[in-house]
Design a protein around this motif. Structure first.
Motif: not given
Length: 263
Positions: A19-25, A76-85
């Motif tokens: 759940s902490t990383i957006e991906q199709p599966a 915005d979701d992209y920036k938040t998720a990639q920065n966190l990664l």
């Protein structure tokens, strides 16, 4: 199914699947590559054809590559998720495999994000290249063997369930002086003997032998100089083995080690 977690030096965790990383599966996370390098000192013969190997073969640090796909609703979701990664990659000290509770010590080398045409920063194929500093997976839970020893030859049964030898931490506790203690693996005869009249006296009841770090401590005192010549720190071989221990007084023993595997 691969379930990996990044762990920093304080124990904080960040999942690379779930759940902490957006991906199709979850199956999007792929282990692409293992790269082992072996190091041995080779010397050409002076007068005969060929060469000879000097010393032992050493396994160098290695690289592994992970790949996964991420999808985002908006930039915005992209920036938040990639920065966190990227933040968690920079802080990561270990990679944990949740399927078998084993981990490796890592240093992140590269991160690459490739974006699908026409979906700028909404869908990306990501590649992480990791340098593995210790080139094997290690249990996160110790194997612990506890036994009381008498003034005789004591047999301690050990079982290394990994695929390479391990170096134990051995803790000895005595209520009276133990002037000498000898221990060795029965099958290999590798072992250590320590002749130290301090051990077991008041205030110095605990001796810790760390075969991985190469230290012997009684309290805060380094007692390495009391190792008998010809003996030394030793590993536990793969599979079942017997540790022979011969003390000059009764004492309590604790052996601790982590099973290890190449893959």
């Amino acid at each position: 199914m691969i379930e990996y977690v990044l762990i920093d030096e304080t124990g904080n965790q960040f999942e690379l699947s779930g759940s902490t990383i957006e991906q199709p599966a979850k199956s999007s996370l792929t282990y692409l590559e293992d790269n082992f390098s072996f190091d041995a000192k080779i010397k050409e013969k002076s007068f005969l054809d060929g060469a000879v190997k000097l010393g032992n073969v050493r396994l160098k640090s290695k690289y592994i590559t992970l790949k996964f796909t991420r999808v985002f609703n908006n930039t915005d979701d992209y920036k938040t998720a990639q920065n966190l990664l990227l933040y968690n990659l920079r802080k990561a000290k270990y990679l944990l495999d949740k399927t078998n509770s084993r981990q490796i010590e890592i240093q992140v080398q590269d991160f690459k994000a490739s974006y699908n045409e026409g979906a700028h920063k909404l869908m990306s194929d990501n590649t992480i290249r990791l340098k593995v500093l210790t080139p094997y997976w290690k249990d996160t839970v110790k194997t612990i063997v506890i036994q009381s020893l008498s003034i005789s030859i004591n047999d301690v049964n050990l079982n290394n369930l990994g695929s390479l030898e391990v170096y134990p931490i051995i803790t000895l506790t005595a209520a009276v002086a133990v002037t000498s203690i000898e221990m060795y693996i029965d099958a290999t005869k590798y072992g250590i003997q320590i002749d130290d009249i301090l051990f077991g006296t008041v205030g110095y009841e605990i001796m810790i032998i760390d075969c991985e770090q190469g230290t012997i401590l009684i309290g805060a005192l380094d007692r390495s100089k009391y190792i008998l010549a010809g003996s030394g720190y030793f590993p536990i071989p793969v599979g079942a083995s017997i540790l022979k221990i011969i003390p000059t007084a009764a004492l309590d023993l604790k052996v601790e080690y982590y099973n290890r595997d190449y893959i």
